[in-house]
Design a protein around this motif. Structure first.
Motif, PDB file in Angstrom:
ATOM      1  N   SER A 115       0.816  -1.220   0.000  1.00 23.49           N
ATOM      2  CA  SER A 115       0.000   0.000   0.000  1.00 23.49           C
ATOM      3  C   SER A 115       0.849   1.268   0.000  1.00 23.49           C
ATOM      4  O   SER A 115       0.331   2.364  -0.155  1.00 23.49           O
ATOM      5  CB  SER A 115      -0.949  -0.012   1.201  1.00 23.49           C
ATOM      6  N   ARG A 120       0.007   0.907  -9.153  1.00 21.80           N
ATOM      7  CA  ARG A 120       0.088  -0.542  -9.024  1.00 21.80           C
ATOM      8  C   ARG A 120      -0.703  -1.219 -10.141  1.00 21.80           C
ATOM      9  O   ARG A 120      -1.731  -0.734 -10.552  1.00 21.80           O
ATOM     10  CB  ARG A 120      -0.505  -1.000  -7.688  1.00 21.80           C
ATOM     11  N   ASP A 124      -5.351  -7.616  -8.454  1.00 17.82           N
ATOM     12  CA  ASP A 124      -6.485  -8.067  -7.649  1.00 17.82           C
ATOM     13  C   ASP A 124      -7.802  -7.896  -8.417  1.00 17.82           C
ATOM     14  O   ASP A 124      -8.671  -8.762  -8.377  1.00 17.82           O
ATOM     15  CB  ASP A 124      -6.528  -7.340  -6.301  1.00 17.82           C
ATOM     16  N   GLN A 125      -7.908  -6.781  -9.162  1.00 13.83           N
ATOM     17  CA  GLN A 125      -9.105  -6.562  -9.980  1.00 13.83           C
ATOM     18  C   GLN A 125      -9.205  -7.619 -11.080  1.00 13.83           C
ATOM     19  O   GLN A 125     -10.283  -8.085 -11.427  1.00 13.83           O
ATOM     20  CB  GLN A 125      -9.067  -5.169 -10.634  1.00 13.83           C
ATOM     21  N   THR A 159     -11.587 -13.151  -2.056  1.00 16.60           N
ATOM     22  CA  THR A 159     -10.878 -12.713  -0.846  1.00 16.60           C
ATOM     23  C   THR A 159     -10.198 -13.879  -0.136  1.00 16.60           C
ATOM     24  O   THR A 159      -9.090 -13.730   0.360  1.00 16.60           O
ATOM     25  CB  THR A 159     -11.816 -12.003   0.141  1.00 16.60           C
ATOM     26  N   ALA A 160     -10.867 -15.032  -0.098  1.00 20.95           N
ATOM     27  CA  ALA A 160     -10.248 -16.169   0.589  1.00 20.95           C
ATOM     28  C   ALA A 160      -8.987 -16.611  -0.146  1.00 20.95           C
ATOM     29  O   ALA A 160      -7.938 -16.817   0.475  1.00 20.95           O
ATOM     30  CB  ALA A 160     -11.239 -17.327   0.716  1.00 20.95           C
ATOM     31  N   GLY A 163      -6.300 -13.973   0.133  1.00 19.29           N
ATOM     32  CA  GLY A 163      -5.767 -14.011   1.488  1.00 19.29           C
ATOM     33  C   GLY A 163      -4.785 -15.152   1.672  1.00 19.29           C
ATOM     34  O   GLY A 163      -3.719 -14.984   2.273  1.00 19.29           O
ATOM     35  N   LEU A 166      -1.638 -14.110  -0.086  1.00 18.14           N
ATOM     36  CA  LEU A 166      -0.852 -13.136   0.682  1.00 18.14           C
ATOM     37  C   LEU A 166       0.007 -13.846   1.710  1.00 18.14           C
ATOM     38  O   LEU A 166       1.156 -13.492   1.942  1.00 18.14           O
ATOM     39  CB  LEU A 166      -1.784 -12.156   1.408  1.00 18.14           C
TER      40      LEU A 166
ATOM     41  N   ARG B 110      -1.882  -5.115  11.753  1.00 18.62           N
ATOM     42  CA  ARG B 110      -0.925  -4.880  10.661  1.00 18.62           C
ATOM     43  C   ARG B 110       0.505  -4.979  11.165  1.00 18.62           C
ATOM     44  O   ARG B 110       1.392  -5.485  10.461  1.00 18.62           O
ATOM     45  CB  ARG B 110      -1.176  -3.524  10.016  1.00 18.62           C
ATOM     46  N   ILE B 164      -8.917 -12.656   4.678  1.00 21.88           N
ATOM     47  CA  ILE B 164      -9.979 -11.652   4.587  1.00 21.88           C
ATOM     48  C   ILE B 164      -9.640 -10.501   5.538  1.00 21.88           C
ATOM     49  O   ILE B 164      -9.761  -9.329   5.180  1.00 21.88           O
ATOM     50  CB  ILE B 164     -11.359 -12.293   4.893  1.00 21.88           C
ATOM     51  N   LEU B 166      -6.633  -9.515   6.523  1.00 17.06           N
ATOM     52  CA  LEU B 166      -5.534  -8.735   5.953  1.00 17.06           C
ATOM     53  C   LEU B 166      -6.060  -7.713   4.961  1.00 17.06           C
ATOM     54  O   LEU B 166      -5.606  -6.576   4.899  1.00 17.06           O
ATOM     55  CB  LEU B 166      -4.539  -9.657   5.232  1.00 17.06           C
ATOM     56  N   GLN B 167      -7.044  -8.131   4.172  1.00 16.05           N
ATOM     57  CA  GLN B 167      -7.571  -7.227   3.146  1.00 16.05           C
ATOM     58  C   GLN B 167      -8.469  -6.144   3.751  1.00 16.05           C
ATOM     59  O   GLN B 167      -8.523  -5.028   3.246  1.00 16.05           O
ATOM     60  CB  GLN B 167      -8.306  -8.024   2.071  1.00 16.05           C
ATOM     61  N   ASP B 170      -6.012  -3.683   5.347  1.00 16.02           N
ATOM     62  CA  ASP B 170      -5.279  -2.938   4.339  1.00 16.02           C
ATOM     63  C   ASP B 170      -6.209  -2.010   3.567  1.00 16.02           C
ATOM     64  O   ASP B 170      -5.759  -1.160   2.797  1.00 16.02           O
ATOM     65  CB  ASP B 170      -4.636  -3.937   3.367  1.00 16.02           C
ATOM     66  N   ALA B 172      -7.655  -2.601   1.096  1.00 18.78           N
ATOM     67  CA  ALA B 172      -7.382  -2.751  -0.333  1.00 18.78           C
ATOM     68  C   ALA B 172      -8.642  -3.212  -1.066  1.00 18.78           C
ATOM     69  O   ALA B 172      -8.827  -2.941  -2.240  1.00 18.78           O
ATOM     70  CB  ALA B 172      -6.272  -3.773  -0.554  1.00 18.78           C
ATOM     71  N   GLU B 173      -9.512  -3.897  -0.369  1.00 25.01           N
ATOM     72  CA  GLU B 173     -10.632  -4.565  -1.025  1.00 25.01           C
ATOM     73  C   GLU B 173     -11.887  -4.277  -0.206  1.00 25.01           C
ATOM     74  O   GLU B 173     -12.165  -4.944   0.775  1.00 25.01           O
ATOM     75  CB  GLU B 173     -10.326  -6.070  -1.074  1.00 25.01           C
TER      76      GLU B 173
END
Lengths: 230, 230
Positions: A115, A120, A124-125, A159-160, A163, A166, B110, B164, B166-167, B170, B172-173
């Motif tokens: 972030s 970027r 993800d999209q 997301t799962a 995640g 990540l 975080r 989930i 983490l996102q 962040d 981010a989502e």
């Protein structure tokens, strides 16, 4: 003579990208310096600047190479599977293996989720659209349980799996890599009609995975650099 | 006189922790300076050093406060649910809301997943043990489908929910927050025996969530600082 010189330029650019991937993966974007990257490739910072304007440009190139490898692996998993749900499962497993084994993919993915970076790649999209399309295709092919709500399930899968990705990329959770099979073991019977669920392989189809993951090794060995922006 | 001075010390420490949480949340650990933290609390760097030895010590205190809030919320969700599976579901929703709304929880989480930090609270290990215990309890209570493999499912739940989280942390989502219900919608019927699945609420039980999430507001308003190390 010109060809020789350009050959060397291609090799240097590739060495720089791999060095950058290693350093970004280890130290993150913020703490990485141009000097770390050039030193890792055995060249001077000046030689780096011949190929890349600045650190941001190197990071962009690593992200592009990562995206290109993931897209190639995704295409192989898609083409090899008549069932959209199995294609989705295989894709997620192929990505997880690339994240674990390929430093360019791992660094590109981490740069994309950092972030602190301004620009970027929207990996993800892209994954969200891909899951959306595959689940819509599964619905059209009558693979899904009638009570599945597409939008909600798309978000849950995106997301799962992101995640889990990540955590694999961060190496924080060694079990994350195996969790993907556990996730599909429960999720596929919930998503698919019982007849379809029976033929699903939650651990991924090994022949497909070998093929899809092999793209990263093949990219280094055989393909032209411009084909993969590597 | 002594009590007055100690009151002020408590208020300063609390202001420093909240300032630290805000700055860590925004800029990450590496880029945050002692000066940012003290300035945000309206005190001098010297006043900060009266309470904390260095940046690492402030980060540790933020993580401890986060862990303490999460433990409190988890206990409420556990005590309110006779079904272990519903307790697990409610806990994950309570944590997701705290991550979204409470800057101390978000910053602490975080910091705990920041791979550039040396010493870290093992929040992820604690969540793993918690999920493990709850699923084992669900098995003892005969809540689970007979074909559920406990170890594999534990990993899948831990990594998917952490991912989930983490996102959400962040930011981010934005859809990540809603994905949790989508996840449990598919996962609970796969985990639970059909009779148990029928009484499950994948979106969480709202009264329990209000209670569990309220702990963060109550901590700021009523509780003694030493009770929550806030």
């Amino acid at each position: 003579m010109l060809a020789e010189r350009s050959d060397r330029a291609v090799r240097t650019r590739r060495a720089l990208l791999h060095s950058a991937a290693r350093v970004f993966d280890q130290n993150g974007y913020t703490l990485t310096t141009i000097f770390d990257i050039s030193a890792g490739a055995g060249v001077s910072p000046g030689a780096l600047h011949f190929h890349f304007r600045n650190k941001q440009a190197v990071a962009d190139a690593v992200e592009e190479a990562c995206a290109s490898l993931l897209r190639g692996a995704g295409r192989i998993a898609y083409d090899a599977n008549p069932d959209a749900l199995q294609a989705l499962t295989d894709m997620s497993h192929a990505f997880a293996r690339l994240l674990r084994w390929d430093v360019v993919v791992r660094a590109g993915f981490r740069l994309g989720t950092d972030s602190t970076r301004a620009r970027r790649q929207a990996l993800d999209q892209e994954w969200h659209s891909c899951v959306e399309r595959l689940l819509a295709e599964a619905a059209r092919n009558d693979e899904l349980s009638p009570d599945v709500r597409l939008q909600e399930v798309t978000c849950a899968v995106v997301t799962a799996t992101t995640g889990i990705g990540l955590q694999i990329a961060d190496n924080a959770e060694p079990r994350a890599y195996h969790a993907l099979t556990g996730f599909w073991n429960i999720f596929l019977p919930g998503l698919a009609r019982p007849e379809v669920a029976k033929r699903m392989e939650p651990a991924g189809r090994s022949a497909v995975l070998a093929d899809a993951v092999g793209i990263s090794a093949r990219a280094r060995l055989h393909l032209q650099d411009d084909e993969l922006s590597l």
